[in-house]
Scaffold this active site. Sequence first.
Site, PDB file in Angstrom:
ATOM      1  N   ASP A   1      -0.491  -3.561  -6.026  1.00 65.22           N
ATOM      2  CA  ASP A   1       0.341  -2.547  -6.695  1.00 65.22           C
ATOM      3  C   ASP A   1       1.785  -2.922  -6.366  1.00 65.22           C
ATOM      4  O   ASP A   1       2.367  -2.415  -5.405  1.00 65.22           O
ATOM      5  CB  ASP A   1      -0.025  -1.148  -6.199  1.00 65.22           C
ATOM      6  CG  ASP A   1       0.681  -0.054  -6.972  1.00 65.22           C
ATOM      7  OD1 ASP A   1       0.770  -0.166  -8.208  1.00 65.22           O
ATOM      8  OD2 ASP A   1       1.165   0.899  -6.344  1.00 65.22           O
TER       9      ASP A   1
ATOM     10  N   GLY B   1       0.612   5.187  -0.171  1.00 63.58           N
ATOM     11  CA  GLY B   1      -0.758   5.348   0.279  1.00 63.58           C
ATOM     12  C   GLY B   1      -1.699   6.066  -0.662  1.00 63.58           C
ATOM     13  O   GLY B   1      -2.888   6.193  -0.374  1.00 63.58           O
ATOM     14  N   GLY B   2      -1.202   6.501  -1.819  1.00 68.45           N
ATOM     15  CA  GLY B   2      -2.059   7.232  -2.756  1.00 68.45           C
ATOM     16  C   GLY B   2      -3.246   6.417  -3.241  1.00 68.45           C
ATOM     17  O   GLY B   2      -4.378   6.926  -3.318  1.00 68.45           O
ATOM     18  N   LYS B   3      -3.012   5.153  -3.551  1.00 68.15           N
ATOM     19  CA  LYS B   3      -4.113   4.324  -4.054  1.00 68.15           C
ATOM     20  C   LYS B   3      -5.082   3.960  -2.926  1.00 68.15           C
ATOM     21  O   LYS B   3      -6.287   3.828  -3.152  1.00 68.15           O
ATOM     22  CB  LYS B   3      -3.563   3.079  -4.745  1.00 68.15           C
ATOM     23  CG  LYS B   3      -2.829   3.400  -6.047  1.00 68.15           C
ATOM     24  CD  LYS B   3      -2.334   2.155  -6.760  1.00 68.15           C
ATOM     25  CE  LYS B   3      -1.596   2.507  -8.043  1.00 68.15           C
ATOM     26  NZ  LYS B   3      -0.330   3.214  -7.797  1.00 68.15           N
TER      27      LYS B   3
ATOM     28  N   ASP C   1       4.583  -9.679   5.580  1.00 69.88           N
ATOM     29  CA  ASP C   1       5.107 -10.096   4.290  1.00 69.88           C
ATOM     30  C   ASP C   1       3.904 -10.427   3.411  1.00 69.88           C
ATOM     31  O   ASP C   1       3.144 -11.357   3.714  1.00 69.88           O
ATOM     32  CB  ASP C   1       6.011 -11.320   4.469  1.00 69.88           C
ATOM     33  CG  ASP C   1       6.689 -11.757   3.168  1.00 69.88           C
ATOM     34  OD1 ASP C   1       6.144 -11.483   2.082  1.00 69.88           O
ATOM     35  OD2 ASP C   1       7.754 -12.388   3.255  1.00 69.88           O
TER      36      ASP C   1
ATOM     37  N   CYS D   1       4.436   0.267 -12.204  1.00 71.27           N
ATOM     38  CA  CYS D   1       4.758   1.521 -12.917  1.00 71.27           C
ATOM     39  C   CYS D   1       6.013   1.312 -13.762  1.00 71.27           C
ATOM     40  O   CYS D   1       6.873   2.180 -13.832  1.00 71.27           O
ATOM     41  CB  CYS D   1       4.907   2.682 -11.947  1.00 71.27           C
ATOM     42  SG  CYS D   1       6.011   2.376 -10.572  1.00 71.27           S
TER      43      CYS D   1
ATOM     44  N   ALA E   1       0.770  -1.241   0.000  1.00 69.59           N
ATOM     45  CA  ALA E   1       0.000   0.000   0.000  1.00 69.59           C
ATOM     46  C   ALA E   1       0.806   1.298   0.000  1.00 69.59           C
ATOM     47  O   ALA E   1       0.288   2.334  -0.411  1.00 69.59           O
ATOM     48  CB  ALA E   1      -0.965   0.008   1.188  1.00 69.59           C
ATOM     49  N   ALA E   2       2.045   1.289   0.500  1.00 68.70           N
ATOM     50  CA  ALA E   2       2.796   2.553   0.586  1.00 68.70           C
ATOM     51  C   ALA E   2       3.123   3.083  -0.811  1.00 68.70           C
ATOM     52  O   ALA E   2       3.300   2.299  -1.744  1.00 68.70           O
ATOM     53  CB  ALA E   2       4.081   2.343   1.383  1.00 68.70           C
TER      54      ALA E   2
ATOM     55  N   GLU F   1       1.991  -2.958   4.253  1.00 69.19           N
ATOM     56  CA  GLU F   1       3.282  -2.542   3.697  1.00 69.19           C
ATOM     57  C   GLU F   1       4.391  -3.175   4.513  1.00 69.19           C
ATOM     58  O   GLU F   1       4.523  -2.931   5.706  1.00 69.19           O
ATOM     59  CB  GLU F   1       3.423  -1.018   3.716  1.00 69.19           C
ATOM     60  CG  GLU F   1       4.755  -0.517   3.197  1.00 69.19           C
ATOM     61  CD  GLU F   1       5.118  -1.040   1.815  1.00 69.19           C
ATOM     62  OE1 GLU F   1       6.210  -1.610   1.670  1.00 69.19           O
ATOM     63  OE2 GLU F   1       4.290  -0.897   0.882  1.00 69.19           O
TER      64      GLU F   1
END
Length: 339
Positions: free
Chosen positions: A213, A145-147, A195, A267, A142-143, A164
């Site tokens: 992600d 945290g934008g999503k 993990d 990305c 998650a880090a 995370e």
Amino acid sequence: FFLGLKLEKKMKGKLQKQICQVVLDHFEKQYTAELGDVWNSVRDVLTSPWCWQHALLLNRFSQSPGLESSLAEQGYRPTFPAALPYLPAALRCYSRTAPGRVPAQKHQPGRLKEYYLLNAASLLPVLALEVEDGERILDLCAAPGGKSVALLQCACPGHFHCNEYDDLRSRWLEQTIESFIPDPLINLIKVSKLDGRQIGDLQPEFYDKVLVDAPCSNDRSWLFSADPQQAVLRLMQRKELSSLQFHLLRSAVKALRPGGSLVYSTCTLSRAENSDVINLMLNSCRNVVPVDISGLARDVSQEFPFLSGMQQHELLVLPEKGRAWGPMYVAKLKKVSST
């Protein structure tokens, strides 16, 4: 005006010097082979940060009178078409074709931020997941945290688990959530440092939706690695990433209830970390099927340029000047039965 041009030239020179040649050479070889002539235009954008664009995701939990009209005066407009089949009314994202960015807001304990600065393409995995109120949601990696923040703009989950593994990034994630989400809703959010490869065994078939992600070779940031030795080490370790991504994906499938769906995103342009990981999952896991997201790609194609020839369950955003979003790979899968 002339001072602006002077500063722009100075900025261009400074940024140009920071390009890491060893990474660029590596990408040049790989992406010329994988993308062909398309790589030339993509490379031009990735190596020219002065033409990068930033979008603003508005925070529905923060009162910001006048913000939207102020953005309109600066040339910002809604990023996503109102006719998009899945576009929650509360998800408000603004962007403009001109490069540059508004200032980021500083973290202030007890005060919510009004907007989150991001690459607009990073909202495509969120839209593809189609979260709904009351669902159990897992954001596996998650880090920063934008999503996670974007998912909470879309719906109010019954249970929201943000995970995370990295300690430093986990603290960053917690601060992001504290900056954007009010106390009543924070009580529904569980932040963990597990993990991600083990969560499927720890919580089998618990979640309705999972976002993976995944950690990846971030093409934009790697091209500007300040330390050449670190860049060489990253490139050496790059081949191990696809194995990690596959095991995270397999864990996510285990964590999904039958009928639940997951979205995998990176990305990077790298085929080994994108299509190859998804194909391996589909070939090795009989209870998972691809989900068609070509409609989403079609509906947002005015704002986002996509690589042609992708399968219906995946898309890859290719940055171009004037639409300098991505790279962003997105794929969607559905679990059809128990493991």
